[in-house]
Design a protein around this motif. Structure first.
Motif, PDB file in Angstrom:
ATOM      1  N   GLU A 170      -3.080   5.163   2.084  1.00 33.27           N
ATOM      2  CA  GLU A 170      -2.719   4.875   3.416  1.00 33.27           C
ATOM      3  C   GLU A 170      -4.238   5.794   3.373  1.00 33.27           C
ATOM      4  OE1 GLU A 170       0.575   6.249   5.861  1.00 33.27           O
ATOM      5  OE2 GLU A 170       1.110   5.340   4.150  1.00 33.27           O
ATOM      6  N   PRO A 171      -5.075   5.162   4.791  1.00 37.01           N
ATOM      7  CA  PRO A 171      -6.117   5.654   5.649  1.00 37.01           C
ATOM      8  C   PRO A 171      -6.028   6.481   6.299  1.00 37.01           C
ATOM      9  CG  PRO A 171      -5.947   2.640   6.384  1.00 37.01           C
ATOM     10  CD  PRO A 171      -4.582   4.000   5.187  1.00 37.01           C
ATOM     11  N   MET A 191       1.003  -1.253  -0.011  1.00 36.78           N
ATOM     12  CA  MET A 191      -0.045  -0.095  -0.193  1.00 36.78           C
ATOM     13  C   MET A 191       0.742   1.369  -0.025  1.00 36.78           C
ATOM     14  SD  MET A 191      -3.140   0.959   3.285  1.00 36.78           S
ATOM     15  CE  MET A 191      -3.914  -0.594   2.466  1.00 36.78           C
ATOM     16  N   ASP A 192       0.826   2.078  -0.954  1.00 43.28           N
ATOM     17  CA  ASP A 192       1.169   3.173  -1.110  1.00 43.28           C
ATOM     18  C   ASP A 192       0.937   4.479  -0.963  1.00 43.28           C
ATOM     19  OD1 ASP A 192      -0.941   3.535  -2.724  1.00 43.28           O
ATOM     20  OD2 ASP A 192       0.429   4.379  -4.364  1.00 43.28           O
ATOM     21  N   ALA A 193       1.682   5.269  -0.266  1.00 44.39           N
ATOM     22  CA  ALA A 193       0.995   6.625   1.352  1.00 44.39           C
ATOM     23  C   ALA A 193      -0.390   7.602   0.348  1.00 44.39           C
ATOM     24  CB  ALA A 193       2.072   8.209   1.275  1.00 44.39           C
ATOM     25  N   SER A 194      -0.634   6.881  -0.868  1.00 39.95           N
ATOM     26  CA  SER A 194      -1.696   7.922  -1.584  1.00 39.95           C
ATOM     27  C   SER A 194      -3.236   7.154  -1.052  1.00 39.95           C
ATOM     28  CB  SER A 194      -2.493   7.883  -2.972  1.00 39.95           C
ATOM     29  OG  SER A 194      -1.833   6.947  -3.597  1.00 39.95           O
TER      30      SER A 194
END
Length: 105
Positions: free
Chosen positions: A6-7, A1-4
């Protein structure tokens, strides 16, 4: 999961107890209502554009005018009013027809 992807967690700071609540509607600690809708009283009638306000599409029909006149004198028995309207001759209805036409203008 990339930074864009992330919850993200939102918290709201309560103005009464300074608690960071995860519930945005009311404070989880003190129950303070966090959503406050204030009425904007700074708008004057002069600032309101009357052309943007909805207008009636049609005039009130003669029967509606008859009922409106009856209502001015108090409570209306609709069954009796409809019967009287049905039994009324055309000459008596002319007044309400004219009122309806005037309302159209």
């Amino acid at each position: 999961m990339d930074a864009s992807q992330e919850p993200v967690q939102f918290v709201v700071l309560c103005g009464r107890c300074n608690f960071q609540s995860e519930d945005f509607a009311s404070c989880s600690q003190c129950g303070n209502n966090l959503i406050q809708i204030e009425q904007n009283s700074s708008v004057t009638e002069d600032e309101v554009d009357l052309e943007d306000q909805p207008t009636r599409k049609r005039e009130i029909n003669p029967l509606g005018m008859y009922l409106r006149e009856l209502k001015k004198s108090g409570k209306v028995d609709l069954n009796l009013a409809y019967k009287n309207w049905k039994d009324m001759d055309e000459e008596s209805k002319v007044v309400y027809n004219e009122m309806s036409l005037k309302d159209k203008e």
